[in-house]
Write an enzyme that holds these catalytic residues in place. Structure first.
Site, PDB file in Angstrom:
ATOM      1  N   SER A   1     -26.718  13.895   8.103  1.00 33.28           N
ATOM      2  CA  SER A   1     -26.664  15.022   7.177  1.00 33.28           C
ATOM      3  C   SER A   1     -25.228  15.559   7.085  1.00 33.28           C
ATOM      4  O   SER A   1     -24.284  14.790   6.866  1.00 33.28           O
ATOM      5  CB  SER A   1     -27.646  16.099   7.657  1.00 33.28           C
ATOM      6  OG  SER A   1     -27.813  17.108   6.711  1.00 33.28           O
TER       7      SER A   1
ATOM      8  N   ASP B   1     -36.464  10.881   2.288  1.00 35.41           N
ATOM      9  CA  ASP B   1     -35.489  11.979   2.318  1.00 35.41           C
ATOM     10  C   ASP B   1     -35.148  12.362   0.882  1.00 35.41           C
ATOM     11  O   ASP B   1     -34.448  11.630   0.186  1.00 35.41           O
ATOM     12  CB  ASP B   1     -34.234  11.517   3.070  1.00 35.41           C
ATOM     13  CG  ASP B   1     -33.198  12.629   3.213  1.00 35.41           C
ATOM     14  OD1 ASP B   1     -33.371  13.707   2.601  1.00 35.41           O
ATOM     15  OD2 ASP B   1     -32.217  12.414   3.941  1.00 35.41           O
TER      16      ASP B   1
ATOM     17  N   HIS C   1     -35.879  14.299   5.362  1.00 36.91           N
ATOM     18  CA  HIS C   1     -34.491  14.403   5.812  1.00 36.91           C
ATOM     19  C   HIS C   1     -34.398  14.420   7.334  1.00 36.91           C
ATOM     20  O   HIS C   1     -33.430  13.918   7.916  1.00 36.91           O
ATOM     21  CB  HIS C   1     -33.867  15.671   5.222  1.00 36.91           C
ATOM     22  CG  HIS C   1     -32.405  15.809   5.478  1.00 36.91           C
ATOM     23  ND1 HIS C   1     -31.502  14.829   5.133  1.00 36.91           N
ATOM     24  CD2 HIS C   1     -31.683  16.791   6.058  1.00 36.91           C
ATOM     25  CE1 HIS C   1     -30.289  15.220   5.484  1.00 36.91           C
ATOM     26  NE2 HIS C   1     -30.370  16.401   6.057  1.00 36.91           N
ATOM     27  N   ASP C   2     -35.398  14.994   7.973  1.00 43.57           N
ATOM     28  CA  ASP C   2     -35.396  15.060   9.436  1.00 43.57           C
ATOM     29  C   ASP C   2     -35.539  13.687  10.099  1.00 43.57           C
ATOM     30  O   ASP C   2     -35.410  13.587  11.325  1.00 43.57           O
ATOM     31  CB  ASP C   2     -36.539  15.960   9.923  1.00 43.57           C
ATOM     32  CG  ASP C   2     -36.099  17.409  10.077  1.00 43.57           C
ATOM     33  OD1 ASP C   2     -34.889  17.671   9.965  1.00 43.57           O
ATOM     34  OD2 ASP C   2     -36.966  18.268  10.304  1.00 43.57           O
TER      35      ASP C   2
END
Lengths: 374, 197
Positions: free
Chosen positions: A153, A318, A351-352
């Site tokens: 990220s 994501d 996204h995690d």
């Protein structure tokens, strides 16, 4: 939670007394960085990997702390003996970024000009500024060039920026779940989060420290919003669905659905430990990051000066930093004839995903790092 | 497929690549061909591969591998980036045949395409005998084959003519990997073409 691979770790602090000129125009007269290291630096100092943190992370990447054995680092599953960032081979460094709230100089630190907390007067720092500060830390540790810089990220953006700010000081960049710049939608999410903080009456224009309060409501809302964007729709449906908490069905506004309970818990947990001024600055750093901006928005030209080899990784679910965004970086590098491998990992966790212990994902990182010559 | 045959296929392709040239290998698998082109020919190589396990193997081989689906074209790759774009034994598995050929010659100056010849005499014999062919170059049963398109040298050349593609060179191999010089559409099991505009 896996057992901490590197065992008990302790943070260290480095003080830098040379002023640091920031991209925004201001100058930090001096600053501290708090960091942790795992493994041993080899004699040639060629085995160092820097792990950059994202929005809410810090220097405590791996291991646990003596005062709390359950305080396991945020990326512990990838660092340790026999793990992809193998501490039997690599010297791994985690650092809390400038403007952070975990020990490095930030908005809650005393402003030397006033002896009061910086608060709103702490400058807006950028990814470039972080990388410049991290380079000071590399000097401090005697590291001329990192074997690799890695991050997910916002951390991935720092790895990318390293290849541009210091092309000769990074041999490999592992850019995970990142993007060459934020989309308008991403900036929009960030601004709603910021507005939640800025409009909290307890924010006091950023000088809340001296009022003895913290803008917990704003920070909590900001985190709840962010958390929604880090998960995938499928994962949320599977994990929470439309399930109601026991005894719910009151036709009121208390917590009824499990997802509400989860988000409020995450919001409260985060607001309890994080600094609102830091959150504002981290999101601004995300918004401003755009290495192509100085090159007429031409990413190909912007990346041309990088000399590192790249591993780019994205995750199928994501939607905050989608695979298409990672492919923009990949294709610019290919256009320039630069070395790049790209893996698009099937993962349900949005996204995690970059924080998850997904075997194929970790195998990709492990395999790539094993080929690095020290 | 036999190692001997694979080497002959790769030998041909390697002989067409000049030092320093840029090669894109579509469906590169573990990157064996690219590794060879890089080590023996000094090429700068990139590969595209869909399967995660193959991507991992290619990374282990130190290949610039990009995970992606050829059926979605080569969007993102700029025009004229490569000297050669290779599609080795894969065209018959691609649904969008014309699009991928067009894309290859958009991003590259030359397309190198190899595919099994359905009109190889043993394949014809198998069909005459009432069964779908299984051979060195068509090593699957009808029910588990990844192949979607069954075509011959003549079919392929007709498509090239229709698309206005120029055949710069054609080499045809039999099942033992020997070059076939006569009656290629009958005696050839695998064809390797160099195409341009």
């Amino acid at each position: 939670m896996t057992k901490a691979g590197v065992g008990i770790v302790a943070a260290q602090r480095a003080h830098f007394s040379q002023p640091l000129a920031l991209k925004g125009g201001s100058v930090l007269p001096a600053f501290d960085l708090v960091y942790e290291t795992y493994g041993a630096l080899n004699a040639a100092k060629s085995n160092a990997i820097l792990v950059c943190h994202a929005l809410s992370g810090n220097h405590h990447v791996a291991g646990c702390t003596a005062d709390n054995l359950a305080n396991i680092g945020w990326w512990d599953n990838i660092v340790g003996p026999g793990r992809p960032l193998d501490t039997d081979r690599f010297f791994v460094v985690g650092v809390n970024n400038l403007g952070g709230c975990h020990g490095s100089t930030g908005p809650a630190s005393p402003n030397p000009a006033t002896d009061k907390p910086w608060g709103a007067d702490f400058p807006v720092v950028t990814v470039e500024d972080w990388v410049a500060a991290q380079a000071r830390l590399a000097d401090h540790l005697g590291i001329d060039a990192w074997a690799a810089v890695m991050g997910g990220s916002l951390g991935g953006m720092q790895a990318l920026q390293w290849t541009l700010s210091f092309p000769d000081r990074i041999r490999h960049a592992l850019v995970i779940a990142a993007a060459p710049k934020l989309s308008a939608e991403n900036i929009a999410f960030n601004d709603v989060a910021r507005q939640a903080i800025l409009t909290d009456p307890d924010f006091h224009g950023g000088h809340f420290y001296e009022h003895g309060v913290r803008p917990l409501r704003g920070l909590r809302l900001a985190r709840m919003l962010g958390h929604i964007t880090y998960l995938s729709d499928d994962q949320m449906a599977e994990k929470f669905g439309r399930r109601l908490r026991a005894g719910a069905g009151s036709y009121g506004f208390d917590v009824e659905f499990e997802i509400e309970s989860y988000l409020r818990y995450q919001g409260d947990k985060f607001a309890g430990v994080f600094d609102a001024n830091t959150y504002l600055r981290m999101t601004k750093a995300l918004d401003y990051f755009d290495p192509a901006r100085d090159f007429d928005d031409d990413l190909v030209r912007a990346l041309a000066r990088a000399r590192a080899k790249f591993l780019i990784i994205a995750f199928t679910t994501d939607w905050r930093f989608s695979p298409a965004r990672s492919r923009e970086i990949v294709h610019a590098l290919v256009h320039n004839g630069q070395a790049v491998a790209y893996a698009e990992i099937d993962s349900a966790f949005g996204h995690d995903s970059f924080l998850m212990d997904e075997p194929h994902y970790h195998a990709v990182v492990d395999t790539y790092l094993q080929r690095i010559k020290l | 497929m036999s190692q001997a045959l694979e080497r002959v296929d790769f030998d041909l392709i390697a002989s067409w690549v000049q030092p320093g040239e840029r090669v894109l290998d579509l469906g590169c698998g573990d990157g064996s061909l690219l590794k060879r082109l890089i080590e023996e020919r000094g090429a700068k190589g990139y590969g595209v591969e869909l399967e995660g396990a193959e991507v991992l193997a290619a990374i282990a081989n130190g290949i610039n591998v990009i995970q992606g689906n050829l059926e979605q074209g080569l969007a993102g790759f700029d025009d004229g980036t490569f000297n050669h774009v290779v599609l080795s034994r894969t065209l018959q598995t691609v649904r969008h045949t014309e699009r991928i050929l067009g894309e290859m010659l958009r991003v590259g100056r030359e397309a190198v395409v190899s595919f099994p010849n359905f009109a190889y005499w043993q394949n014809r014999l198998a069909v005459m005998g009432g069964r779908m062919p299984v051979s060195e170059d068509l090593p699957y049963e009808w029910f588990n084959t990844p192949n979607l398109r069954f075509f011959t040298l003549l079919d392929f050349e007709a498509l090239c003519a229709r698309m206005g593609l120029v055949i710069r060179e054609r080499q045809v191999l039999d099942e033992a990997g020997r070059l076939v010089l006569e009656e290629p559409n009958f005696l050839g099991s695998l064809a390797v073409y160099r195409l341009g505009h």
